[in-house]
Design a protein around this motif. Structure first.
Motif, PDB file in Angstrom:
ATOM      1  N   UNK A 150       0.840  -1.196   0.000  1.00 26.95           N
ATOM      2  CA  UNK A 150       0.000   0.000   0.000  1.00 26.95           C
ATOM      3  C   UNK A 150       0.877   1.249   0.000  1.00 26.95           C
ATOM      4  N   UNK A 151       0.303   2.372  -0.380  1.00 27.63           N
ATOM      5  CA  UNK A 151       1.056   3.629  -0.397  1.00 27.63           C
ATOM      6  C   UNK A 151       1.602   3.979   0.976  1.00 27.63           C
ATOM      7  N   UNK A 152       0.798   3.743   1.995  1.00 28.82           N
ATOM      8  CA  UNK A 152       1.245   4.054   3.347  1.00 28.82           C
ATOM      9  C   UNK A 152       2.450   3.208   3.745  1.00 28.82           C
ATOM     10  N   UNK A 153       2.404   1.920   3.417  1.00 30.29           N
ATOM     11  CA  UNK A 153       3.519   1.041   3.764  1.00 30.29           C
ATOM     12  C   UNK A 153       4.772   1.400   2.986  1.00 30.29           C
ATOM     13  N   UNK A 154       4.616   1.663   1.697  1.00 31.91           N
ATOM     14  CA  UNK A 154       5.775   2.013   0.878  1.00 31.91           C
ATOM     15  C   UNK A 154       6.378   3.343   1.313  1.00 31.91           C
ATOM     16  N   UNK A 155       5.542   4.290   1.688  1.00 30.34           N
ATOM     17  CA  UNK A 155       6.059   5.582   2.164  1.00 30.34           C
ATOM     18  C   UNK A 155       6.852   5.413   3.456  1.00 30.34           C
ATOM     19  N   UNK A 156       6.458   4.434   4.266  1.00 36.91           N
ATOM     20  CA  UNK A 156       7.143   4.242   5.550  1.00 36.91           C
ATOM     21  C   UNK A 156       8.573   3.745   5.387  1.00 36.91           C
ATOM     22  N   UNK A 157       8.903   3.147   4.236  1.00 36.57           N
ATOM     23  CA  UNK A 157      10.262   2.653   4.002  1.00 36.57           C
ATOM     24  C   UNK A 157      10.954   3.471   2.909  1.00 36.57           C
ATOM     25  N   UNK A 158      10.486   4.706   2.719  1.00 31.16           N
ATOM     26  CA  UNK A 158      11.094   5.571   1.706  1.00 31.16           C
ATOM     27  C   UNK A 158      12.567   5.825   2.004  1.00 31.16           C
ATOM     28  N   UNK A 159      12.896   6.058   3.275  1.00 26.93           N
ATOM     29  CA  UNK A 159      14.287   6.349   3.625  1.00 26.93           C
ATOM     30  C   UNK A 159      15.206   5.182   3.295  1.00 26.93           C
ATOM     31  N   UNK A 160      14.691   3.966   3.427  1.00 30.92           N
ATOM     32  CA  UNK A 160      15.490   2.787   3.077  1.00 30.92           C
ATOM     33  C   UNK A 160      15.804   2.782   1.592  1.00 30.92           C
ATOM     34  N   UNK A 161      14.817   2.994   0.748  1.00 31.44           N
ATOM     35  CA  UNK A 161      15.041   3.023  -0.696  1.00 31.44           C
ATOM     36  C   UNK A 161      15.989   4.163  -1.070  1.00 31.44           C
ATOM     37  N   UNK A 162      15.775   5.316  -0.469  1.00 34.44           N
ATOM     38  CA  UNK A 162      16.614   6.480  -0.777  1.00 34.44           C
ATOM     39  C   UNK A 162      18.077   6.211  -0.429  1.00 34.44           C
ATOM     40  N   UNK A 163      18.314   5.580   0.729  1.00 35.01           N
ATOM     41  CA  UNK A 163      19.680   5.282   1.144  1.00 35.01           C
ATOM     42  C   UNK A 163      20.355   4.309   0.187  1.00 35.01           C
ATOM     43  N   UNK A 164      19.654   3.245  -0.199  1.00 39.11           N
ATOM     44  CA  UNK A 164      20.249   2.251  -1.087  1.00 39.11           C
ATOM     45  C   UNK A 164      20.512   2.819  -2.483  1.00 39.11           C
ATOM     46  N   UNK A 165      19.593   3.652  -2.981  1.00 38.98           N
ATOM     47  CA  UNK A 165      19.797   4.261  -4.292  1.00 38.98           C
ATOM     48  C   UNK A 165      20.999   5.191  -4.267  1.00 38.98           C
TER      49      UNK A 165
END
Length: 372
Positions: A150-165
């Motif tokens: 869900x959008x809420x769940x994906x938004x909650x791990x945004x920092x993880x994706x940003x760090x790995x990218x």
């Protein structure tokens, strides 16, 4: 032997021959009627290349399947048929027909034959990819779409994706002028994101590199067997013999991956409920407490969903990025257009983010631009 015995034997023999002829005639008529009836009830197959008896079109397949399919579309049109051994394949190459199949009539075409490798890798086909359309499939889809993705769940791990990218961008920037394995780096990036989303609160940072290396080795081998042409899939009657050893080898790989899942599940159960929430914690809670579904959610479903995310998410994403970049490098004019668009929208000295404020792009996809 008396003449009476001989005559009796001959008459009996003639009777047998007569019965055989009658049975053969009945079977021939039945076969003819069935053939005529089948032609009326079944629509004709789409056009396609000539196929060999028993083998079909297996020998004519090109390793570059996308190029081969495009060539078939030029000859036979947007819908064509291929015989893969005893299996019939229908090739769709136009957006209009793809929309018909995948959107307007998606439930009609939802089911598919499960390959031998898929059965072994997904705990008997209990995942969202191979499950037949029904209550179980709808349950798994709801779990993935409404809860896990869900959008809420994906938004909650945004920092993880940003760090790995950013780590990947940094790696590529530090290797400017040197050869880099884009496919390998993309695989590790996506794997870190997915495993972090699934059980980020379970794995310690010092153990993440080891886990990633083990995952990568197992996933690469699993994907290799999933994509391997297997005689057991083309000729189901041969599945019992496992001539290529696909079932045997996939069982070993699935057991290795299952061992990793079991370790993560044990660690998560020991941790209990805390602020480090992840997908695995949600799935374990759903298994233990149940949900508003017609089908019970069990451990096989849980592990199958983890398998889908690890195998499907890493391999397809990394391959897509590698393929797109390879095509752009081979076509410098397309690469320059992509670079220019990023400069105009994002800016040469800025970093691409998932969400950008502005009238032109509300959502900017990740893209790496390499100088030609």
């Amino acid at each position: 032997m008396s003449k009476l015995v001989v005559d009796t034997w001959l008459r009996a023999d003639d009777g047998i021959v007569t019965v055989v002829l009658i049975v053969a005639s009945i079977l021939s008529i039945f076969w003819l009627v069935r053939m005529l009836t089948s032609k009326k009830t079944h629509p004709p197959l789409p056009p396609g290349p000539r196929s060999l008896p028993l083998i079909g079109n297996l020998l004519s397949l090109d390793p570059e399947l996308h190029v081969y399919f495009a060539s078939l579309a030029k000859v036979h049109g947007p819908i064509a048929r291929l015989w893969l051994g005893k299996k019939l394949g229908v090739l769709i190459t136009s957006p209009e027909l793809a929309r018909e199949v995948l959107k307007l009539h998606d439930t009609t075409f939802a089911n598919r034959d499960v390959p031998v490798a898929g059965v072994e890798a997904t705990y008997g086909g209990n995942d969202i990819v191979w499950s037949p359309y029904g209550d179980q499939w709808r349950m798994l889809r709801k779990i993935c779409v409404r809860e896990m993705l869900s959008n809420q769940t994906l938004d909650s791990v945004y920092s993880l994706r940003r760090r790995e990218v950013r780590n990947t961008v940094k790696y590529l920037h530090n290797h400017v002028g040197q050869p880099v394995n884009i496919g390998e780096q993309m695989f590790l990036t996506v794997l870190n994101v997915i495993t972090g989303m699934m059980w980020g609160g379970t794995v310690k940072d010092e153990d993440r590199a080891t886990l990633g290396a083990e995952f990568r080795q197992v996933v690469n081998e699993i994907v290799g067997y999933l994509g391997m042409p297997n005689l057991s899939d083309f000729y189901p009657s041969l599945a019992l013999f496992d001539l290529q050893g696909v079932r045997k080898n996939m069982k070993v790989l699935a057991k290795r991956l299952d061992g990793i899942f079991e370790s993560m599940i044990d660690q998560r159960r020991k941790m209990g409920s805390d602020e480090n929430k992840d997908f695995l914690q949600f799935l374990l809670k759903l298994k233990d407490e149940g949900g508003d579904y017609k089908t019970a959610f069990n451990m096989a479903h849980l592990k199958s969903l983890l398998m889908d995310m690890v195998v499907g998410g890493t391999d397809t994403t990394s391959n897509t990025i590698e393929f797109a970049l390879a095509e752009m490098i081979n076509k410098p004019e397309v690469l320059k257009r992509a670079q220019q668009e990023l400069e105009d929208v994002v800016g040469k000295d800025n970093i691409v983010e998932e969400f950008v404020q502005g009238p032109r792009w509300q959502n900017v996809c990740l893209c790496f631009c390499l100088d030609p």
